[in-house]
Structures are given as structure tokens and as C-alpha cells.
Motif scaffolding. Structure first.
Motif, PDB file in Angstrom:
ATOM      1  N   ARG A  98       0.833  -1.196   0.000  1.00 52.51           N
ATOM      2  CA  ARG A  98       0.000   0.000   0.000  1.00 52.51           C
ATOM      3  C   ARG A  98       0.873   1.254   0.000  1.00 52.51           C
ATOM      4  O   ARG A  98       1.950   1.289   0.584  1.00 52.51           O
ATOM      5  CB  ARG A  98      -0.917   0.018   1.222  1.00 52.51           C
ATOM      6  CG  ARG A  98      -1.934  -1.120   1.278  1.00 52.51           C
ATOM      7  CD  ARG A  98      -2.816  -1.141   0.028  1.00 52.51           C
ATOM      8  NE  ARG A  98      -4.010  -1.939   0.216  1.00 52.51           N
ATOM      9  CZ  ARG A  98      -4.287  -3.057  -0.439  1.00 52.51           C
ATOM     10  NH1 ARG A  98      -3.442  -3.526  -1.333  1.00 52.51           N
ATOM     11  NH2 ARG A  98      -5.417  -3.711  -0.214  1.00 52.51           N
ATOM     12  N   ASP A 100       0.009   5.702  -0.324  1.00 50.91           N
ATOM     13  CA  ASP A 100      -0.838   6.832  -0.694  1.00 50.91           C
ATOM     14  C   ASP A 100      -0.465   7.981   0.227  1.00 50.91           C
ATOM     15  O   ASP A 100       0.599   7.950   0.870  1.00 50.91           O
ATOM     16  CB  ASP A 100      -2.321   6.466  -0.575  1.00 50.91           C
ATOM     17  CG  ASP A 100      -3.164   7.150  -1.653  1.00 50.91           C
ATOM     18  OD1 ASP A 100      -3.111   8.403  -1.717  1.00 50.91           O
ATOM     19  OD2 ASP A 100      -3.852   6.451  -2.401  1.00 50.91           O
ATOM     20  N   TYR A 108      -5.494   2.870   4.834  1.00 51.95           N
ATOM     21  CA  TYR A 108      -4.799   1.626   4.528  1.00 51.95           C
ATOM     22  C   TYR A 108      -4.144   1.058   5.786  1.00 51.95           C
ATOM     23  O   TYR A 108      -4.197  -0.154   6.052  1.00 51.95           O
ATOM     24  CB  TYR A 108      -3.725   1.855   3.466  1.00 51.95           C
ATOM     25  CG  TYR A 108      -4.230   1.941   2.046  1.00 51.95           C
ATOM     26  CD1 TYR A 108      -5.197   1.060   1.568  1.00 51.95           C
ATOM     27  CD2 TYR A 108      -3.703   2.883   1.161  1.00 51.95           C
ATOM     28  CE1 TYR A 108      -5.647   1.133   0.259  1.00 51.95           C
ATOM     29  CE2 TYR A 108      -4.144   2.959  -0.151  1.00 51.95           C
ATOM     30  CZ  TYR A 108      -5.108   2.083  -0.600  1.00 51.95           C
ATOM     31  OH  TYR A 108      -5.554   2.145  -1.896  1.00 51.95           O
TER      32      TYR A 108
END
Length: 279
Positions: A98, A100, A108
Motif C-alpha cells: 500500500r 498513498d 490503509y
């Protein structure tokens, strides 16, 4: 108080050996096992791997994508797999990669690193390529939960080099920069820091990099990607004791026979132990 991930991992590696087995239910593997490429096949595959190995390997690394492709029912199988693997004593590194920013990165992190989450994992793989600082929510929650992260730094896929080997204005490349950030996260932690790097076992001589981050190094690439346990000393040198070699298809292709899965994992574990003893 919960021990840190680094403490739990060090103990598991010392007691069970430093082998991480991937749980990667590729469609082709399901077929090789005589299973349908559906949720029932996914469940049978995952349950068999956990039954065979949860009481003897240090770490499982489920690849979230192979469960997510079946939607909510596949994610439910992943939740059960994590639960049963933990009951057997194995640590869980969730391979979800993950990455972001801001509240999305925080969400996440909540999915995989919050203690009451159905998918709570001992550690999570993450991508820092929106900037290392974008990982801050995951780092903070990992510290709070006693969990860890494995940050993509020097990966085994050939495409990774165009980003990871790019040279910054200060003359250091991006991969080396990620290693330096992780060393700072782990400074002073004993017996091992909780913030590790993903460093491919296929990369050859890495002596130009400072791999001594006082944290674990997750090393994919053994088996199907061409590396062997005997290659590990040349890649990792003096930090080999902190390396967590990952084998997926090299073990999984021996299923669905539980005995064959165990024999394969034990063989890799012994080869890794012999390689570590050389350093």
C-alpha cells in the motif's frame, strides 16, 4: 505490553529459523493442485498451507491481491487465513504494498495495522514512492500497535531500477535514501527494529549500499525468480542474520500434499541456515 514487531520477529527467526513462506494462490497454482479457480479452491489452498506450516515457519506472507480478486468472499478467506496462521504461532507479513497520502494512507494502515482489524498483521509491505513522508500515518500506527513495516527499497523486479536507482541531487540514489530513512526509524531499538526494507535476493553484490538498518530485510526472489539460499551471503554479507528470505512457489508447488509442503519448507530452511552460518 505487546512486544514490538522487531522483538517478536527476532525471537521467531531464532527459534524457527529465518524462512518466510508466501501464501500466493495464483490461478495456475490452484490448477496444479487440482483445485478450481474459485473461492472454494482459494479456501482449500490457504487452509492446507496453514495446516502444513503454521507451527514450524517463522513468517507467512499472504499476497493480498490473490484473495482480493475474489471480492468480499476472498477477503473473508484472507481474514480466516490470518487468524488460523497466527493460532499456529506464525507471524504475518501482509504483502499488500500500500502507498498513498494523508487520510488515505491512514485508512490503509487502519485496515492492516489496527489491533482490532480482522486483517491485523504483524507487518505490512508499503510503497514509499509518493515520498517517504507519505508513510507517516502507517509508521505512527505501527508503533502504536506493536507492528512493523517493510518498505520497498531495492526490489527484485527489473523495472524497479528506473525509480530505485535514480540519483538524487545529493548523489545518493533513491533506494539508498529509503535505507537511510529506515535506519533512522530503527535507531537504538533492540534486539531489532520494526521497520524493514524489501531487498531482492536476485540483485547480486550490494556492498555499495548500507544495508545495516538495524531492522529486518525481506528478501524475495528465492526459488521461481532464480535466486538460491547459497546466493544470500554474496548479496547481504554481514547483515545476513537480519534477512528474512521469502520462498513462495518453490514451496507451494509441492502441494496439496501436506508432507511434501513440509519437506520442501524444511529443505529451504536448512539451506538458509547453512548459508547464514557461512557469514
Amino acid at each position: 505490553m505487546t512486544d514490538s514487531f522487531g522483538t517478536r520477529l527476532r525471537r521467531a527467526m531464532d527459534e524457527r529459523g529465518p524462512l518466510c513462506v508466501g501464501i500466493d494462490p495464483h490461478a495456475s497454482l490452484l490448477t496444479e493442485w487440482g483445485l478450481n479457480d474459485d473461492v472454494a479452491g482459494l479456501e482449500r489452498f490457504s487452509r492446507t498451507v496453514v495446516e502444513a506450516l503454521a507451527d514450524r515457519v517463522a513468517v507467512f506472507k499472504p499476497q493480498a491481491a490473490f484473495f482480493e480478486r475474489f471480492g468480499s468472499r476472498g477477503v473473508a478467506v484472507l481474514e480466516k487465513t490470518v487468524e488460523e496462521a497466527r493460532k499456529g504461532g506464525a507471524l504475518i507479513v501482509m504483502d499488500a504494498k500500500r502507498g498513498d497520502i494523508g487520510s488515505t494512507m491512514a485508512a490503509y494502515a487502519e485496515a492492516f495495522l489496527r489491533k482490532d482489524s480482522p486483517l491485523f498483521s504483524d507487518a505490512l509491505t508499503v510503497s514509499p514512492y509518493l515520498g517517504y513522508g507519505s508513510l507517516s500515518p502507517a509508521i505512527a500506527l505501527a508503533r502504536e500497535s506493536g507492528a512493523g513495516l517493510f518498505v520497498l527499497a531495492l526490489t527484485s523486479n527489473p523495472e524497479g531500477g528506473e525509480v530505485q536507482h535514480a540519483v538524487r541531487a545529493d548523489g545518493r540514489n533513491v533506494g539508498a535514501t529509503m535505507l537511510a530513512h529506515l535506519a533512522a526509524e530503527n535507531e537504538g531499538e533492540e534486539p531489532l527494529g520494526s521497520f524493514g526494507a524489501v531487498v531482492g535476493a536476485t540483485l547480486g553484490d550490494l556492498s555499495s549500499y548500507d544495508l545495516d538498518i538495524n531492522g529486518p530485510l525481506l528478501a524475495p526472489g528465492i526459488g521461481a525468480q532464480g535466486a538460491t539460499p547459497a546466493d544470500l551471503p554474496a548479496v547481504f554479507g554481514g547483515v545476513l542474520r537480519n534477512v528474512l528470505p521469502n520462498v513462495s512457489r518453490g514451496v507451494l508447488r509441492h502441494g496439496p500434499d501436506v508432507g511434501a509442503l513440509r519437506e520442501s519448507a524444511e529443505r529451504f530452511a536448512e539451506e538458509i541456515k547453512a548459508a547464514v552460518a557461512l557469514v
